[in-house]
Design a protein around this motif. Structure first.
Motif, PDB file in Angstrom:
ATOM      1  N   ILE A   1       0.915  -1.153   0.111  1.00  0.00           N
ATOM      2  CA  ILE A   1       0.223   0.054  -0.178  1.00  0.00           C
ATOM      3  C   ILE A   1       0.952   1.318  -0.051  1.00  0.00           C
ATOM      4  N   ALA A   2       0.587   2.017  -0.904  1.00  0.00           N
ATOM      5  CA  ALA A   2       1.239   3.285  -0.925  1.00  0.00           C
ATOM      6  C   ALA A   2       0.068   4.483  -0.711  1.00  0.00           C
ATOM      7  N   GLY A   3       0.455   5.653   0.148  1.00  0.00           N
ATOM      8  CA  GLY A   3      -0.564   6.630   0.488  1.00  0.00           C
ATOM      9  C   GLY A   3      -0.144   7.985  -0.252  1.00  0.00           C
ATOM     10  N   PHE A   4      -0.878   8.740  -0.889  1.00  0.00           N
ATOM     11  CA  PHE A   4      -0.414  10.059  -1.478  1.00  0.00           C
ATOM     12  C   PHE A   4      -1.149  11.223  -0.822  1.00  0.00           C
ATOM     13  N   PHE A   5      -0.860  11.851   0.039  1.00  0.00           N
ATOM     14  CA  PHE A   5      -1.471  12.903   0.675  1.00  0.00           C
ATOM     15  C   PHE A   5      -1.669  14.171  -0.181  1.00  0.00           C
ATOM     16  N   ASP A   6      -2.780  14.685  -0.208  1.00  0.00           N
ATOM     17  CA  ASP A   6      -3.069  16.083  -1.066  1.00  0.00           C
ATOM     18  C   ASP A   6      -3.263  17.109   0.104  1.00  0.00           C
ATOM     19  N   GLU A   7      -2.412  17.818   0.634  1.00  0.00           N
ATOM     20  CA  GLU A   7      -2.604  18.686   1.570  1.00  0.00           C
ATOM     21  C   GLU A   7      -3.662  19.709   1.460  1.00  0.00           C
ATOM     22  N   ASN A   8      -4.081  20.055  -0.157  1.00  0.00           N
ATOM     23  CA  ASN A   8      -5.171  21.100  -0.267  1.00  0.00           C
ATOM     24  C   ASN A   8      -6.361  20.698   0.172  1.00  0.00           C
ATOM     25  N   THR A   9      -6.658  19.501   0.181  1.00  0.00           N
ATOM     26  CA  THR A   9      -8.106  18.895   0.517  1.00  0.00           C
ATOM     27  C   THR A   9      -8.112  17.931   1.585  1.00  0.00           C
TER      28      THR A   9
ATOM     29  N   VAL B   1      -3.340  -1.735 -13.449  1.00  0.00           N
ATOM     30  CA  VAL B   1      -4.633  -1.174 -12.621  1.00  0.00           C
ATOM     31  C   VAL B   1      -5.653  -2.049 -13.065  1.00  0.00           C
ATOM     32  N   GLU B   2      -6.095  -2.854 -12.327  1.00  0.00           N
ATOM     33  CA  GLU B   2      -7.321  -3.398 -12.475  1.00  0.00           C
ATOM     34  C   GLU B   2      -8.650  -2.545 -12.126  1.00  0.00           C
ATOM     35  N   TRP B   3      -8.531  -1.692 -10.798  1.00  0.00           N
ATOM     36  CA  TRP B   3      -9.567  -1.011 -10.433  1.00  0.00           C
ATOM     37  C   TRP B   3      -9.373   0.211 -10.096  1.00  0.00           C
ATOM     38  N   VAL B   4     -10.141   1.420 -10.276  1.00  0.00           N
ATOM     39  CA  VAL B   4     -10.241   2.729  -9.898  1.00  0.00           C
ATOM     40  C   VAL B   4     -11.459   2.903  -9.100  1.00  0.00           C
ATOM     41  N   MET B   5     -11.181   2.804  -7.737  1.00  0.00           N
ATOM     42  CA  MET B   5     -12.545   2.574  -6.766  1.00  0.00           C
ATOM     43  C   MET B   5     -12.585   3.950  -5.903  1.00  0.00           C
ATOM     44  N   GLU B   6     -13.977   4.269  -5.669  1.00  0.00           N
ATOM     45  CA  GLU B   6     -14.354   5.128  -5.058  1.00  0.00           C
ATOM     46  C   GLU B   6     -14.863   4.870  -3.695  1.00  0.00           C
ATOM     47  N   THR B   7     -14.560   5.395  -2.566  1.00  0.00           N
ATOM     48  CA  THR B   7     -15.417   4.946  -1.171  1.00  0.00           C
ATOM     49  C   THR B   7     -16.623   5.473  -1.258  1.00  0.00           C
TER      50      THR B   7
ATOM     51  N   THR C   1      -6.694  14.907   1.571  1.00  0.00           N
ATOM     52  CA  THR C   1      -7.062  13.637   1.019  1.00  0.00           C
ATOM     53  C   THR C   1      -6.051  12.791   0.913  1.00  0.00           C
ATOM     54  N   VAL C   2      -6.243  11.362   1.240  1.00  0.00           N
ATOM     55  CA  VAL C   2      -5.295  10.432   0.910  1.00  0.00           C
ATOM     56  C   VAL C   2      -5.962   9.424  -0.248  1.00  0.00           C
ATOM     57  N   THR C   3      -5.010   9.480  -1.468  1.00  0.00           N
ATOM     58  CA  THR C   3      -5.184   8.499  -2.415  1.00  0.00           C
ATOM     59  C   THR C   3      -4.274   7.081  -2.182  1.00  0.00           C
ATOM     60  N   TYR C   4      -4.857   6.010  -2.187  1.00  0.00           N
ATOM     61  CA  TYR C   4      -4.242   4.949  -1.814  1.00  0.00           C
ATOM     62  C   TYR C   4      -4.012   3.929  -3.467  1.00  0.00           C
ATOM     63  N   VAL C   5      -2.690   3.579  -3.451  1.00  0.00           N
ATOM     64  CA  VAL C   5      -2.375   2.558  -4.475  1.00  0.00           C
ATOM     65  C   VAL C   5      -2.194   1.322  -3.798  1.00  0.00           C
ATOM     66  N   VAL C   6      -3.043   0.199  -4.013  1.00  0.00           N
ATOM     67  CA  VAL C   6      -2.932  -0.947  -3.617  1.00  0.00           C
ATOM     68  C   VAL C   6      -2.529  -2.060  -4.415  1.00  0.00           C
ATOM     69  N   HIS C   7      -1.552  -2.885  -4.193  1.00  0.00           N
ATOM     70  CA  HIS C   7      -1.306  -3.754  -5.143  1.00  0.00           C
ATOM     71  C   HIS C   7      -0.787  -5.174  -4.600  1.00  0.00           C
ATOM     72  N   ASP C   8      -0.961  -5.984  -5.520  1.00  0.00           N
ATOM     73  CA  ASP C   8      -0.327  -7.589  -5.164  1.00  0.00           C
ATOM     74  C   ASP C   8       1.100  -7.706  -5.815  1.00  0.00           C
ATOM     75  N   ALA C   9       2.073  -7.907  -4.655  1.00  0.00           N
ATOM     76  CA  ALA C   9       3.142  -8.007  -4.808  1.00  0.00           C
ATOM     77  C   ALA C   9       3.733  -9.044  -5.992  1.00  0.00           C
ATOM     78  N   GLU C  10       2.814 -10.058  -6.005  1.00  0.00           N
ATOM     79  CA  GLU C  10       3.151 -11.246  -6.658  1.00  0.00           C
ATOM     80  C   GLU C  10       2.953 -10.923  -8.542  1.00  0.00           C
ATOM     81  N   THR C  11       1.348 -10.594  -8.567  1.00  0.00           N
ATOM     82  CA  THR C  11       1.140 -10.173  -9.769  1.00  0.00           C
ATOM     83  C   THR C  11       1.351  -8.894 -10.453  1.00  0.00           C
ATOM     84  N   LYS C  12       1.625  -7.882  -9.402  1.00  0.00           N
ATOM     85  CA  LYS C  12       1.677  -6.487  -9.903  1.00  0.00           C
ATOM     86  C   LYS C  12       0.351  -6.156 -10.315  1.00  0.00           C
TER      87      LYS C  12
END
Length: 308
Positions: free
Chosen positions: A26-34, A84-90, A36-47
């Motif tokens: 998991i990598a988190g990217f923090f946008d201080e203006n909003t 990228v398989e998914w672009v997800m919104e909570t 907000t944290v965006t996450y990139v979640v990946h499987d180490a085996e398959t990328k």
């Protein structure tokens, strides 16, 4: 009644806790203006990877959009050689615009959100007088998750949990031992999300949070925002079920539903609307797309006067 979805999520977390290969990177990217944290979640085996809650830069004064925040995500995905398989919104955010269409164009993946986005589209479609051309059926998204629906990211197991309260459509995504909980709760020293938007409900929010806090104590919780509580110097966006149950200032163990509802309702009454709610909601209920251009080729954001 047995909560079969929660039981399935618990099994996924426990299996990942016992087997490191079932845990996401998991990598988190923090946008201080909003905040907000965006996450990139990946499987180490398959990328294989998913992007959760991306941010499109937006300057309110000029009405101009930008891609600096999204480019950070794009650069990371490219550098790591991820697919990228998914672009997800909570949920349909009210505090930032989604960069999903831009990232999809560059990286692919299916755009997904909870199925109750149709309720949010109906409510805000009326508030913004979007007209009959605006479809209120979720068709702006590639996939609408239901409660308890399983999915995968490469070899990683995932499950979607419906956690309404902040909005009717909020979803949490459990991937391995990690839970991406959107705007249900924040860091323990900051508390929980507001529940006073159209369709929100403090009682539902309490029930959703307590549902999430029934996951195993070691579950890693990844938050969509951090506003840096008074007395804390650094932004933070990762917690655990154990920490939330023990220390969340609004909803720790021992806080009753009625106590929470009274607190949340009183607190929400003092809060101003999010600075970017007008552009954010109009864009995000469209899957991150701007409203259709008018006859001069320009897209416009509406501001309903004396409505919200």
């Amino acid at each position: 009644m047995t909560d079969q979805a929660l039981e399935a999520a618990t099994a996924i977390v426990r299996a990942a806790h016992e087997a490191p290969e079932k845990r996401p990177t998991i990598a988190g990217f923090f946008d201080e203006n909003t905040y907000t944290v965006t996450y990139v979640v990946h499987d180490a085996e398959t990328k294989q990877a998913a992007i959760i809650d991306s941010v499109l830069d937006y300057d309110q004064a000029s009405g101009r959009t930008g891609f600096e925040s999204a480019e950070r995500v794009l650069d990371y995905v490219t550098e790591k050689g991820l697919e990228v398989e998914w672009v997800m919104e909570t949920h349909a955010h009210a505090d930032h615009l989604s960069a999903a269409p831009y990232l999809q164009e560059k990286l692919g993946g299916k755009l997904a959100i909870g199925k109750d986005i149709v309720r949010v589209q109906d409510v805000f479609g009326k508030i913004f007088n979007a007209g009959t051309d605006f479809e209120r059926d979720g068709s702006q998204f590639d996939h609408l998750f239901t409660d308890g629906e399983r999915f995968s990211i490469g070899t990683l197991e995932g499950i979607a949990l419906h956690v309404p309260g902040h909005t009717p459509a909020d979803m949490a995504y459990i991937v391995g031992d990690a839970a991406f909980v959107g705007d249900t709760m924040f860091m323990p020293d900051y508390g929980t999300a507001r529940a006073d938007f159209p369709g929100g409900c403090a009682r539902q929010l309490y029930q959703s949070i307590r549902r999430l806090l029934q996951l195993p104590e070691e579950t890693r919780i990844f938050l969509c925002h951090d506003y840096k509580a008074p007395g804390r110097d650094d932004y933070a966006w990762e917690s655990t079920v154990a920490l939330q149950r023990a220390h969340n200032v609004h909803v720790h163990d021992g806080v009753s539903e009625d106590e929470f509802v009274e607190m949340r309702t009183s607190r929400d009454a003092t809060l101003a609307m999010p600075q970017l709610i007008m552009p954010s909601v109009q864009v995000n209920i469209r899957g991150g797309h701007l409203p259709e251009p008018e006859d001069n080729g320009v897209s416009y954001i509406k501001i309903p006067v004396n409505k919200l």
